[in-house]
Design an enzyme around this catalytic site. Sequence first.
Site, PDB file in Angstrom:
ATOM      1  N   CYS A  92      12.679 -45.199 -11.157  1.00 45.55           N
ATOM      2  CA  CYS A  92      14.373 -45.360 -12.273  1.00 45.55           C
ATOM      3  C   CYS A  92      13.722 -46.346 -12.540  1.00 45.55           C
ATOM      4  CB  CYS A  92      14.650 -45.767 -10.243  1.00 45.55           C
ATOM      5  SG  CYS A  92      16.156 -46.019 -10.846  1.00 45.55           S
ATOM      6  N   CYS A  95      17.677 -48.186 -12.003  1.00 47.06           N
ATOM      7  CA  CYS A  95      17.788 -49.296 -10.963  1.00 47.06           C
ATOM      8  C   CYS A  95      16.493 -49.422 -10.224  1.00 47.06           C
ATOM      9  CB  CYS A  95      18.943 -49.379 -10.623  1.00 47.06           C
ATOM     10  SG  CYS A  95      19.489 -47.724  -9.599  1.00 47.06           S
ATOM     11  N   SER A  96      16.387 -49.065  -8.881  1.00 49.71           N
ATOM     12  CA  SER A  96      15.504 -49.043  -8.174  1.00 49.71           C
ATOM     13  C   SER A  96      15.270 -48.234  -6.708  1.00 49.71           C
ATOM     14  CB  SER A  96      15.667 -50.838  -7.749  1.00 49.71           C
ATOM     15  OG  SER A  96      16.578 -51.217  -7.159  1.00 49.71           O
ATOM     16  N   CYS A  97      16.261 -46.478  -7.345  1.00 48.30           N
ATOM     17  CA  CYS A  97      15.836 -46.102  -6.503  1.00 48.30           C
ATOM     18  C   CYS A  97      15.085 -45.271  -5.636  1.00 48.30           C
ATOM     19  CB  CYS A  97      16.774 -44.486  -7.049  1.00 48.30           C
ATOM     20  SG  CYS A  97      18.269 -44.330  -7.352  1.00 48.30           S
TER      21      CYS A  97
HETATM   22 FE    FE Z   1      17.708 -46.527  -9.595  1.00 50.12          FE
END
Ligand code: FE
Length: 187
Positions: A92, A95-97
Amino acid sequence: MTLRVKAIESLLVEKGYVDPAALDALVDTYENKVGPRNGAQVVARAWVDASYKERLLENAPKAIAEFGYLGLQGEHMVVLENTPKVHNLVVCTLCSCYPWPVLGLPPVWYKSSPYRSRAVIDPRGVLREFGLELPEDVEVRVWDSTAELRYLVLPERPAGTEGLSEKELAELVTRDSMIGVAKAGKP
Ligand code: FE
């Protein structure tokens, strides 16, 4: 960051906006109950059951829901199949999906900015650092997860596993192999 999170949490609790017990229950769910073992069961099923694999590739949330794995951050998931000629890698960049219902919470490195930028610029270099050297004729596809769409890699079934049960196969499926930074383990 930890201190800031604590401070915000204390404020929210103090003002009565959140119930600490509810927060604990949520954290416990994602730290201890939901994790990559969910995804491993899905992958193992796809390895042994061709019609399940077809359903999984066609409509991942629906096929994954057959196991009862539903919920937050898993509403829209797509499963990417690795083959001898195609290797999929998930990142991602923003961010951190991450697909929580099947993998739990993302590892720290997945959230780090070096991984998020380098997975796109130099995917083979990143894979090498994870110990995975892919032949030049294998195409590496990088997929950018978003809040709308999260990806799960279906790793290749390892050679020499013809005699294993679905449960034994699931034990070979690691979290990293479902992000695409590793292959499934050998028996
Ligand atoms: Fe994300």
